[in-house]
Design a protein around this motif. Structure first.
Motif, PDB file in Angstrom:
ATOM      1  N   SER A 253      53.792   2.536 -40.504  1.00 61.14           N
ATOM      2  CA  SER A 253      53.829   1.753 -39.265  1.00 61.14           C
ATOM      3  C   SER A 253      54.881   2.232 -38.274  1.00 61.14           C
ATOM      4  O   SER A 253      54.780   1.974 -37.075  1.00 61.14           O
ATOM      5  CB  SER A 253      54.081   0.279 -39.579  1.00 61.14           C
ATOM      6  N   PHE A 254      55.898   2.925 -38.758  1.00 59.81           N
ATOM      7  CA  PHE A 254      56.973   3.371 -37.881  1.00 59.81           C
ATOM      8  C   PHE A 254      56.842   4.837 -37.480  1.00 59.81           C
ATOM      9  O   PHE A 254      57.697   5.366 -36.777  1.00 59.81           O
ATOM     10  CB  PHE A 254      58.335   3.153 -38.561  1.00 59.81           C
ATOM     11  N   ASP A 255      55.768   5.492 -37.924  1.00 60.84           N
ATOM     12  CA  ASP A 255      55.654   6.936 -37.726  1.00 60.84           C
ATOM     13  C   ASP A 255      55.414   7.355 -36.267  1.00 60.84           C
ATOM     14  O   ASP A 255      55.864   8.407 -35.851  1.00 60.84           O
ATOM     15  CB  ASP A 255      54.542   7.517 -38.602  1.00 60.84           C
ATOM     16  N   ASP A 256      54.699   6.561 -35.499  1.00 58.65           N
ATOM     17  CA  ASP A 256      54.337   6.967 -34.134  1.00 58.65           C
ATOM     18  C   ASP A 256      55.000   6.109 -33.066  1.00 58.65           C
ATOM     19  O   ASP A 256      54.430   5.895 -31.998  1.00 58.65           O
ATOM     20  CB  ASP A 256      52.814   6.898 -33.968  1.00 58.65           C
ATOM     21  N   LEU A 257      56.191   5.645 -33.321  1.00 56.99           N
ATOM     22  CA  LEU A 257      56.881   4.817 -32.346  1.00 56.99           C
ATOM     23  C   LEU A 257      57.376   5.659 -31.181  1.00 56.99           C
ATOM     24  O   LEU A 257      57.773   6.814 -31.362  1.00 56.99           O
ATOM     25  CB  LEU A 257      58.065   4.096 -33.000  1.00 56.99           C
TER      26      LEU A 257
END
Length: 105
Positions: free
Chosen positions: A21-25
């Protein structure tokens, strides 16, 4: 913070990390631009950051930002422009003081 709540938060963060969930911030891999919060009362910091992140600031913060910009302009202004800028600074400081006085009530 409560120990139980901390564990729940940690568990949810780990699950989100595992799912990616935090990979494409936005801003990933870039230095964070931290906000100076020392002039914001601790109980108002979360609300301030939420407003700031949404692109809006409380009126007193907008005024402080405008005052800082005007003071910066004043440094490089022509002599004939300085009285106008000083007047705007004084007006904004007055409005700021009124807002802050209302908040105390």
């Amino acid at each position: 913070m409560n120990n139980g709540i901390s564990r729940i938060i940690e568990r949810n963060i780990k699950k989100a990390m595992e799912k990616g969930s935090f990979d494409d911030l936005p801003g990933k891999g870039k230095p964070q631009q931290l906000t100076d919060l020392r002039f914001i009362p601790p109980e108002q910091r979360a609300a301030f950051l939420a407003l700031k992140n949404s692109g809006s600031l409380p009126p007193e913060m907008e005024l402080r930002k405008e005052i800082a910009n005007l003071e910066e302009q004043l440094q490089s202004a022509k002599e004939e422009d300085k009285p106008i800028i000083n007047k705007k600074i004084a007006e904004n400081k007055m409005f700021y003081d009124v807002i802050m006085e209302r908040r105390k009530r």
